[in-house]
Design a protein around this motif. Structure first.
Motif, PDB file in Angstrom:
ATOM      1  N   TRP A 223      -5.528  -0.097  -2.753  1.00  0.00           N
ATOM      2  CA  TRP A 223      -5.864   0.674  -1.567  1.00  0.00           C
ATOM      3  C   TRP A 223      -4.918   1.859  -1.380  1.00  0.00           C
ATOM      4  O   TRP A 223      -5.346   2.955  -1.026  1.00  0.00           O
ATOM      5  N   GLY A 224      -3.640   1.654  -1.612  1.00  0.00           N
ATOM      6  CA  GLY A 224      -2.685   2.745  -1.445  1.00  0.00           C
ATOM      7  C   GLY A 224      -2.900   3.871  -2.437  1.00  0.00           C
ATOM      8  O   GLY A 224      -2.843   5.050  -2.082  1.00  0.00           O
TER       9      GLY A 224
ATOM     10  N   ARG B  86      -6.383  12.189  -0.967  1.00  0.00           N
ATOM     11  CA  ARG B  86      -5.870  13.211  -0.043  1.00  0.00           C
ATOM     12  C   ARG B  86      -6.138  14.621  -0.547  1.00  0.00           C
ATOM     13  O   ARG B  86      -6.219  15.567   0.245  1.00  0.00           O
TER      14      ARG B  86
ATOM     15  N   ALA C  41      -8.272   3.193   4.048  1.00  0.00           N
ATOM     16  CA  ALA C  41      -7.447   3.081   5.260  1.00  0.00           C
ATOM     17  C   ALA C  41      -8.008   2.012   6.186  1.00  0.00           C
ATOM     18  O   ALA C  41      -7.259   1.222   6.777  1.00  0.00           O
TER      19      ALA C  41
ATOM     20  N   LEU D 166      -5.847   5.969  -1.437  1.00  0.00           N
ATOM     21  CA  LEU D 166      -5.482   6.947  -0.411  1.00  0.00           C
ATOM     22  C   LEU D 166      -4.757   8.138  -1.021  1.00  0.00           C
ATOM     23  O   LEU D 166      -4.994   9.296  -0.642  1.00  0.00           O
TER      24      LEU D 166
ATOM     25  N   SER E  35       0.832  -1.205   0.000  1.00  0.00           N
ATOM     26  CA  SER E  35       0.000   0.000   0.000  1.00  0.00           C
ATOM     27  C   SER E  35       0.867   1.255   0.000  1.00  0.00           C
ATOM     28  O   SER E  35       0.521   2.259  -0.630  1.00  0.00           O
ATOM     29  N   THR E  36       1.987   1.190   0.696  1.00  0.00           N
ATOM     30  CA  THR E  36       2.921   2.323   0.686  1.00  0.00           C
ATOM     31  C   THR E  36       3.486   2.554  -0.709  1.00  0.00           C
ATOM     32  O   THR E  36       3.593   3.690  -1.170  1.00  0.00           O
TER      33      THR E  36
ATOM     34  N   ILE F 270      -7.076  -1.469   4.873  1.00  0.00           N
ATOM     35  CA  ILE F 270      -5.677  -1.810   5.156  1.00  0.00           C
ATOM     36  C   ILE F 270      -5.510  -2.211   6.616  1.00  0.00           C
ATOM     37  O   ILE F 270      -4.876  -3.224   6.943  1.00  0.00           O
ATOM     38  N   VAL F 271      -6.096  -1.421   7.522  1.00  0.00           N
ATOM     39  CA  VAL F 271      -5.961  -1.677   8.957  1.00  0.00           C
ATOM     40  C   VAL F 271      -6.621  -3.007   9.333  1.00  0.00           C
ATOM     41  O   VAL F 271      -6.046  -3.814  10.066  1.00  0.00           O
TER      42      VAL F 271
ATOM     43  N   VAL G 239     -10.901   8.760   2.162  1.00  0.00           N
ATOM     44  CA  VAL G 239      -9.681   8.354   2.851  1.00  0.00           C
ATOM     45  C   VAL G 239      -9.979   7.245   3.852  1.00  0.00           C
ATOM     46  O   VAL G 239      -9.200   6.300   4.019  1.00  0.00           O
TER      47      VAL G 239
ATOM     48  N   PHE H  62       0.890   4.059  -2.827  1.00  0.00           N
ATOM     49  CA  PHE H  62       0.618   5.438  -2.394  1.00  0.00           C
ATOM     50  C   PHE H  62       1.588   6.423  -3.048  1.00  0.00           C
ATOM     51  O   PHE H  62       1.213   7.545  -3.412  1.00  0.00           O
TER      52      PHE H  62
END
Length: 302
Positions: free
Chosen positions: A253-254, A261, A275, A257, A237-238, A278-279, A271, A241
């Motif tokens: 998912w990243g 933003r 998020a 996000l 996801s990072t 992912i969590v 957002v 992103f």
């Protein structure tokens, strides 16, 4: 008067063997896992996520999640769009469920390949020792000195953005944990009597590693692989992103996000939804991994 009462003792025939069936190790692990409420919650959440991935096409069409419809820009929740639309007019629900498919596919595949590659190197280093161990571990030290994100950026920039490239990049970023983990386990097992007996019986080194050593380190490998899935979900996801994952408009998912933003103040739910996915995914896998670790630890038998 003679006492006619009988003693309720069951007599067995002379020479008859009494066999006490010991439950298998797998059944014992499952029994202990079922007693862990946290692990069961994690397993339930993970099953729900897997079902969403399997039936993603039934839940929402892929096309409405990738085709831009300007008139639906930031459209609110409705019967047609249960979670609304993003700033490009794409259906949020469709992007979430199909993004789960992409994110979990890369994370699970990377966890499996990094496990296989790292365990192979760790077993070779621990079993043979000497110069082989020194070469592998010094090369590993050099490899680990490169930041994971920087290394992944170089791989993706050189080979392009695609699912196979992401799996290769994330495998090379995460295999190092398995090398050290398996090597330490093999060092504790390589001098055991059953390994010496296998050598004396003429078994090859590959057969000894596969048949005798790896199965005895399988517990820690399985727990580490499970916990790594959550780390890889966050890592993938990072990457998406910052634009290093699948090219647009592929849902992830990243990347959701990242695009949300800009409109965070006007549409905060854009957002919140990715998020939360992912969590919840990382949380469920961590709960299950912790439960597996406790269930496989012989010191925690109950």
């Amino acid at each position: 008067m003679a006492n006619t009462s009988t003693n309720p003792v069951t007599e067995t025939a002379v020479g008859e063997d009494i066999n006490f069936k010991r439950p298998s190790q797998v059944k014992e692990i499952i029994r202990r896992l079922k007693k862990n409420k946290g692990a069961m919650i994690g397993l339930f959440l993970l099953i729900c996520i897997i079902l969403v991935v399997i039936f993603a096409d039934v839940i929402a069409s892929y096309e409405v999640g990738v085709v831009q419809v300007p008139e639906n820009k930031l459209a609110p929740m409705s019967a047609e769009h249960p979670l609304g639309c993003d700033s490009y007019g794409r259906d949020v629900l469709s992007r979430l469920v199909h993004g789960a498919r992409n994110s979990l596919l890369v994370a699970v595949a990377s966890s499996i390949t990094s496990c296989l590659f790292g365990c192979t190197l760790g077993a070779i280093a621990g079993y043979f020792g000497g110069k082989v161990d020194q070469v592998i571990m010094r090369a590993l030290d050099i490899f680990m000195s490169i930041p994971d994100l920087l290394f992944t950026m170089v791989v993706v920039a050189a080979l392009g953005s695609s699912i196979p490239v992401l799996i290769v990049a994330m495998t090379l970023a995460y295999f190092t944990n398995y090398v050290r983990l398996v090597r330490s386990g093999v060092l504790n097992l390589v001098d055991q009597e059953y390994v010496e007996a296998a050598r004396a019986g003429g078994s090859s080194s590959a057969r000894i590693i596969i048949s005798h050593i790896i199965p005895n380190t399988l517990g820690i490998i399985l727990v580490n692989a499970t916990l790594n899935v959550s780390s890889l979900v966050i890592y993938q996801s990072t990457l998406s992103f910052i634009g290093l994952s699948l090219p647009a408009p592929a849902p992830e998912w990243g990347s959701m996000l990242s695009s949300a933003r800009v409109d965070m103040l006007r549409a905060p739910l854009l957002v919140l939804f990715p998020a939360l996915c992912i969590v919840l995914t990382a949380f469920s896998v961590n709960l299950l991994g912790d439960g597996l670790r406790d269930a496989m630890d012989p010191r925690l038998k109950s």
